[in-house]
Structure formats: C-alpha cells, structure tokens
Scaffold this motif. Structure first.
Motif, PDB file in Angstrom:
ATOM      1  N   ARG A  30      26.173   9.642  24.245  1.00 56.73           N
ATOM      2  CA  ARG A  30      26.923  10.798  23.742  1.00 56.73           C
ATOM      3  C   ARG A  30      27.249  10.624  22.258  1.00 56.73           C
ATOM      4  O   ARG A  30      27.013  11.505  21.439  1.00 56.73           O
ATOM      5  N   ARG A  31      27.743   9.437  21.924  1.00 58.27           N
ATOM      6  CA  ARG A  31      28.160   9.177  20.546  1.00 58.27           C
ATOM      7  C   ARG A  31      26.992   9.308  19.568  1.00 58.27           C
ATOM      8  O   ARG A  31      27.169   9.749  18.435  1.00 58.27           O
ATOM      9  N   THR A  35      22.673  13.643  24.030  1.00 56.82           N
ATOM     10  CA  THR A  35      23.043  14.199  25.335  1.00 56.82           C
ATOM     11  C   THR A  35      23.016  15.728  25.394  1.00 56.82           C
ATOM     12  O   THR A  35      23.620  16.318  26.286  1.00 56.82           O
ATOM     13  N   SER A  36      22.361  16.381  24.478  1.00 59.24           N
ATOM     14  CA  SER A  36      22.240  17.839  24.615  1.00 59.24           C
ATOM     15  C   SER A  36      20.839  18.297  24.260  1.00 59.24           C
ATOM     16  O   SER A  36      20.583  18.606  23.099  1.00 59.24           O
ATOM     17  N   PRO A  37      19.912  18.294  25.219  1.00 55.53           N
ATOM     18  CA  PRO A  37      20.105  17.913  26.621  1.00 55.53           C
ATOM     19  C   PRO A  37      20.113  16.392  26.781  1.00 55.53           C
ATOM     20  O   PRO A  37      19.851  15.678  25.823  1.00 55.53           O
ATOM     21  N   CYS A  38      20.407  15.942  28.019  1.00 58.20           N
ATOM     22  CA  CYS A  38      20.428  14.514  28.316  1.00 58.20           C
ATOM     23  C   CYS A  38      19.058  13.898  28.050  1.00 58.20           C
ATOM     24  O   CYS A  38      18.084  14.245  28.720  1.00 58.20           O
ATOM     25  N   GLY A  84      20.026  11.431  37.897  1.00 58.82           N
ATOM     26  CA  GLY A  84      20.393  12.775  38.327  1.00 58.82           C
ATOM     27  C   GLY A  84      19.448  13.787  37.726  1.00 58.82           C
ATOM     28  O   GLY A  84      18.807  13.544  36.704  1.00 58.82           O
ATOM     29  N   GLY A  85      19.358  14.915  38.365  1.00 61.23           N
ATOM     30  CA  GLY A  85      18.323  15.878  38.040  1.00 61.23           C
ATOM     31  C   GLY A  85      18.592  16.735  36.819  1.00 61.23           C
ATOM     32  O   GLY A  85      17.678  17.036  36.055  1.00 61.23           O
ATOM     33  N   SER A  86      19.826  17.103  36.612  1.00 61.67           N
ATOM     34  CA  SER A  86      20.086  18.095  35.575  1.00 61.67           C
ATOM     35  C   SER A  86      20.116  17.492  34.183  1.00 61.67           C
ATOM     36  O   SER A  86      20.754  16.464  33.964  1.00 61.67           O
TER      37      SER A  86
END
Ligand code: UDP
Ligand code: UDP
Length: 118
Positions: A30-31, A35-38, A84-86
């Motif tokens: 994140r930092r 994470t956008s997207p992951c 995870g999928g998303s």
C-alpha cells in the motif's frame, strides 16, 4: 537520477525491513502505491542500493538471457503474493522470505525492472 531507476527503487527496494510477514506485505504494498489495483506479485530487496546497482556491472552481476542480468550474490528478499480473487483494495498479501539471486533489467547502468529470483 533516472526516473525509471526511481520507479524501481519505489517498487523493489527496502534496505531495512521490519517483520517480512504478511502484515509487512500488506503495509508495504500500500505504502509503495502498488494496491490500486492490487499488484499480483512484488518482490522487495533488502540489500544496499550499491550492492543492487552493482548487479548492472561485472562487480555483482552477469548477463542473463538477452535483456537481463543476474546477480552474482544472493540477496535477502521478501516476495509478496496477492491472495484472494478481487484486484480491488483492500489487498491482502502472503509474504515469503527468501535468500536469492535476482534477475533484473538495467538501463544506463541502473536497475529498472525486477524480473524474477532464484
Ligand atoms: N514481480 C516481482 N517478483 C517476482 C515476479 C514478478 O516483483 O518474483 C513483479 C515485477 O515487477 C514484474 C511484475 O511482477 O514486472 C510482473 O511479472 P510478470 O510479468 O512475470 O507477470 P506475473 O508474474 O504477474 O504473471
Ligand atoms: N523493462 C525492461 N525489460 C523488461 C521489462 C521492463 O527494460 O523486460 C523496463 C520497462 O521499460 C520499464 C521498467 O523496466 O520502464 C519498469 O518496468 P515496470 O514498471 O514493469 O517495473 P517492474 O515492476 O517490472 O520492476
């Protein structure tokens, strides 16, 4: 300093890690803006920037395939894998701590791309 090199450092360089566990990955991904997207998979290298840069020279690297260089020494790394999928945040990661040879691409003598590790 090269823009692509800065981008490489942002994504793949962490000289003083804390934990190297799942929480480390969740926080670091994140930092570092991954994470956008992951982002699916991302490796953080826990070496000095001089030792990593030296992979682009004979000092600590040699040619690997057509475009890449592989390090002569191993680095402590943490590889963060998205679980995870998303692909939408919040992103959750699984951490793997490893001691490995790294395969990178260099431009103008500076690292610009992390390819894989062994
Ligand atoms: N990557 C990484 N460590 C790895 C493998 C991949 O950091 O061990 C990153 C690296 O930034 C690379 C990106 O993931 O540019 C995409 O890797 P690849 O093209 O191999 O796709 P994927 O592994 O997601 O299928
Ligand atoms: N790049 C490269 N060879 C490759 C893949 C990428 O030289 O096989 C360069 C690409 O031009 C880009 C830089 O590496 O400017 C960083 O790529 P990316 O943003 O995918 O970073 P990575 O996550 O791969 O380290």
């Amino acid at each position: 300093q090269d823009e692509r090199y800065r981008h490489f450092l942002d994504q793949h360089y962490d000289p003083k890690p804390h934990g190297q566990n799942d929480r480390y990955c969740n926080t670091m991904m994140r930092r570092r803006g991954l994470t956008s997207p992951c982002k699916d998979i991302n490796t953080f290298i826990h070496g000095t920037s001089d030792n990593i840069k030296a992979v682009c020279e004979d000092e600590n690297g040699k040619p690997y395939g057509t475009n890449f260089r592989i390090s002569k020494s191993r680095f402590q790394v943490t590889t963060c894998k998205h679980i995870g999928g998303s692909p939408r945040p919040p992103c959750r990661y699984r951490a793997t701590r490893e001691f490995r040879y790294i395969v990178i691409a260099c431009e103008h003598g500076l690292p610009v791309h992390f390819d894989e590790s062994f």
